[in-house]
Structures are given as structure tokens and as C-alpha cells.
Design a protein around this motif. Structure first.
Motif, PDB file in Angstrom:
ATOM      1  N   MET A  49       0.848  -1.179   0.000  1.00 53.80           N
ATOM      2  CA  MET A  49       0.000   0.000   0.000  1.00 53.80           C
ATOM      3  C   MET A  49       0.888   1.236   0.000  1.00 53.80           C
ATOM      4  O   MET A  49       1.746   1.393   0.855  1.00 53.80           O
ATOM      5  N   THR A  50       0.711   2.104  -0.964  1.00 55.09           N
ATOM      6  CA  THR A  50       1.486   3.337  -0.995  1.00 55.09           C
ATOM      7  C   THR A  50       0.725   4.429  -0.256  1.00 55.09           C
ATOM      8  O   THR A  50      -0.498   4.474  -0.269  1.00 55.09           O
ATOM      9  N   VAL A  51       1.478   5.276   0.407  1.00 60.34           N
ATOM     10  CA  VAL A  51       0.901   6.379   1.166  1.00 60.34           C
ATOM     11  C   VAL A  51       1.211   7.661   0.417  1.00 60.34           C
ATOM     12  O   VAL A  51       2.373   7.904   0.070  1.00 60.34           O
ATOM     13  N   PRO A  52       0.215   8.501   0.162  1.00 60.00           N
ATOM     14  CA  PRO A  52       0.494   9.755  -0.532  1.00 60.00           C
ATOM     15  C   PRO A  52       1.329  10.698   0.332  1.00 60.00           C
ATOM     16  O   PRO A  52       1.265  10.656   1.559  1.00 60.00           O
ATOM     17  N   LEU A  53       2.118  11.526  -0.311  1.00 58.41           N
ATOM     18  CA  LEU A  53       2.911  12.527   0.394  1.00 58.41           C
ATOM     19  C   LEU A  53       2.002  13.619   0.962  1.00 58.41           C
ATOM     20  O   LEU A  53       1.005  13.971   0.342  1.00 58.41           O
ATOM     21  N   PRO A  54       2.363  14.140   2.120  1.00 53.36           N
ATOM     22  CA  PRO A  54       1.608  15.290   2.636  1.00 53.36           C
ATOM     23  C   PRO A  54       1.761  16.487   1.693  1.00 53.36           C
ATOM     24  O   PRO A  54       2.745  16.615   0.980  1.00 53.36           O
ATOM     25  N   THR A  55       0.774  17.358   1.723  1.00 54.56           N
ATOM     26  CA  THR A  55       0.787  18.559   0.906  1.00 54.56           C
ATOM     27  C   THR A  55       0.823  19.788   1.819  1.00 54.56           C
ATOM     28  O   THR A  55       0.933  19.643   3.035  1.00 54.56           O
TER      29      THR A  55
END
Length: 79
Positions: free
Chosen positions: A1-7
Motif C-alpha cells: 500500500m502506498t501512502v500519498p505525500l503530505p501537501t
């Protein structure tokens, strides 16, 4: 599962313990680097261009949970 980068308007949060500040991130990157070697042969990276990057996993430093990290809004992001 990939986790999106914070923005600019989101940040990571551990769903198990609530941690917002300490994570171990495993990532894969494809980069082009300009390496300058001095006369003694010591390398120094002077330029780096990231061609691609994937977050493979994010582990909570407080409770060691893996794949329990979600994106939540930063305080004041909606203001």
C-alpha cells in the motif's frame, strides 16, 4: 500500500496512536545527479534532479504500526 505525500494543506497521522510528528519513511527514488570529484577523488553531489519517487511504506515511530498512516488536514489549512 502506498501512502500519498503530505501537501501544504495535509499531514500524516497514525490511526492507531494519533502520532503526527515521527515516522520512518521507506521510499524509492530515480534521480540524476551531477557529481563533482575534487583532485583527491572525493565526490560531492552539486545538483540533483528527482525523476520519480515512490513512498513504499510509512511506519509510526511511536507504536511501530505499518500501513496505519492516513492524510489529515493541517490546522488552519482551510482558513
Amino acid at each position: 500500500m502506498t501512502v500519498p505525500l503530505p501537501t501544504a494543506s495535509t499531514r500524516w497521522r497514525c490511526t492507531l496512536c494519533g502520532n503526527l510528528t515521527r515516522f520512518d519513511v521507506t521510499r524509492s527514488s530515480k534521480v540524476v545527479e551531477y557529481v563533482h570529484l575534487d583532485l583527491a577523488g572525493e565526490p560531492k553531489v552539486e545538483e540533483r534532479e528527482v525523476l520519480g519517487e515512490t513512498i513504499e511504506s510509512v511506519r509510526c515511530r511511536w507504536c511501530n504500526a505499518v500501513d496505519q498512516v492516513e492524510l489529515v488536514d493541517r490546522p488552519g489549512a482551510g482558513s
